[in-house]
Scaffold this motif. Structure first.
Motif, short mmCIF file in Angstrom:
data_model
loop_
_atom_site.label_atom_id
_atom_site.label_comp_id
_atom_site.label_asym_id
_atom_site.label_seq_id
_atom_site.Cartn_x
_atom_site.Cartn_y
_atom_site.Cartn_z
N PRO A 1 0.80 -1.23 0.00
CA PRO A 1 0.00 0.00 0.00
C PRO A 1 0.84 1.28 0.00
CG PRO A 1 -0.05 -1.02 2.16
CD PRO A 1 0.66 -1.99 1.24
N HIS A 2 2.13 1.18 0.25
CA HIS A 2 3.00 2.35 0.25
C HIS A 2 3.51 2.67 -1.16
CE1 HIS A 2 2.89 2.24 4.58
NE2 HIS A 2 3.28 0.98 4.56
N TRP A 3 3.20 1.81 -2.11
CA TRP A 3 3.63 2.00 -3.49
C TRP A 3 2.45 2.41 -4.35
CZ3 TRP A 3 6.51 -3.28 -4.41
CH2 TRP A 3 7.69 -3.31 -3.65
N GLU B 1 4.45 -3.39 -11.53
CA GLU B 1 5.81 -3.65 -12.01
C GLU B 1 6.46 -4.78 -11.20
OE1 GLU B 1 10.10 -1.45 -11.54
OE2 GLU B 1 8.36 -0.17 -11.93
N VAL B 2 6.31 -4.75 -9.88
CA VAL B 2 6.98 -5.72 -9.00
C VAL B 2 6.23 -7.05 -8.95
CG1 VAL B 2 7.68 -6.20 -6.62
CG2 VAL B 2 8.08 -3.94 -7.63
N PHE B 3 4.91 -7.00 -8.79
CA PHE B 3 4.12 -8.21 -8.56
C PHE B 3 3.37 -8.71 -9.79
CE2 PHE B 3 4.07 -6.05 -4.29
CZ PHE B 3 4.96 -6.93 -3.68
N GLY B 4 3.35 -7.93 -10.84
CA GLY B 4 2.65 -8.34 -12.06
C GLY B 4 1.17 -8.53 -11.78
N LEU B 5 0.58 -9.51 -12.45
CA LEU B 5 -0.86 -9.76 -12.27
C LEU B 5 -1.22 -10.16 -10.85
CD1 LEU B 5 -1.73 -11.61 -15.60
CD2 LEU B 5 -2.25 -9.24 -14.96
N CYS B 6 -0.23 -10.62 -10.08
CA CYS B 6 -0.49 -10.99 -8.69
C CYS B 6 -0.79 -9.77 -7.82
CB CYS B 6 0.68 -11.77 -8.11
SG CYS B 6 0.87 -13.39 -8.87
N SER B 7 -0.63 -8.56 -8.37
CA SER B 7 -1.03 -7.36 -7.64
C SER B 7 -2.55 -7.20 -7.61
CB SER B 7 -0.37 -6.11 -8.22
OG SER B 7 -0.81 -5.87 -9.54
N ASN B 8 -3.24 -8.02 -8.38
CA ASN B 8 -4.70 -8.09 -8.34
C ASN B 8 -5.11 -9.21 -7.38
OD1 ASN B 8 -5.14 -6.11 -10.41
ND2 ASN B 8 -4.53 -7.67 -11.90
#
Length: 135
Positions: free
Chosen positions: A19-21, A28-35
């Motif tokens: 949440p700080h990003w 960019e960092v987590f790709g689709l796993c950010s969903n």
């Protein structure tokens, strides 16, 4: 020394998102796993110890199954790990963090049921991705 392992399964969703990003940095960092997405998880718990001469067991696997279900599976099955699971509150629920938190719960409990000790937590997120943690 002998090692025994029990496997339990559960389904749970998580989101790899800091949440700080910004949304862009998370993508960019987590790709689709950010969903938000879900997995059919597999949890392997390995206990090591000496064989009890009276039972022939290091640990009764029925007891290990009961502990795994009571302490972990029943608390995470069909949940959103980021918000629904008390022992993951405030933590980014990567497979690595999840495995460490499981260890913290099970490590002090296992010796109450046998003369052995927790050896390894293996947490399988997908067929191609798993974590092993040895404490």
């Amino acid at each position: 020394m002998i090692f025994i392992t029990r496997r339990e399964t559960f389904n749970a969703a998580h989101q790899l998102y800091n949440p700080h990003w910004s949304k862009e940095k998370n993508l960019e960092v987590f790709g689709l796993c950010s969903n938000i997405h879900g997995h059919n998880w597999e949890l392997y718990v390995t206990v090591k110890g000496e064989i009890n001469e009276e039972t022939g067991f290091v640990m009764d696997l029925k007891d290990l199954s009961k502990i795994m279900k009571q302490e972990i599976v029943n608390k995470v099955d069909h949940t959103f790990l980021n918000t629904d699971v008390e022992f993951l509150k405030g933590k980014l629920p990567s497979t690595e963090v999840f495995a460490v938190e499981i260890w913290k719960i099970l490590q002090p409990i296992i010796p109450n049921y046998c003369h052995g000790q927790l050896h390894c937590i293996k947490l399988v997120e997908t067929a191609n991705h798993f974590v092993e943690y040895f404490g």
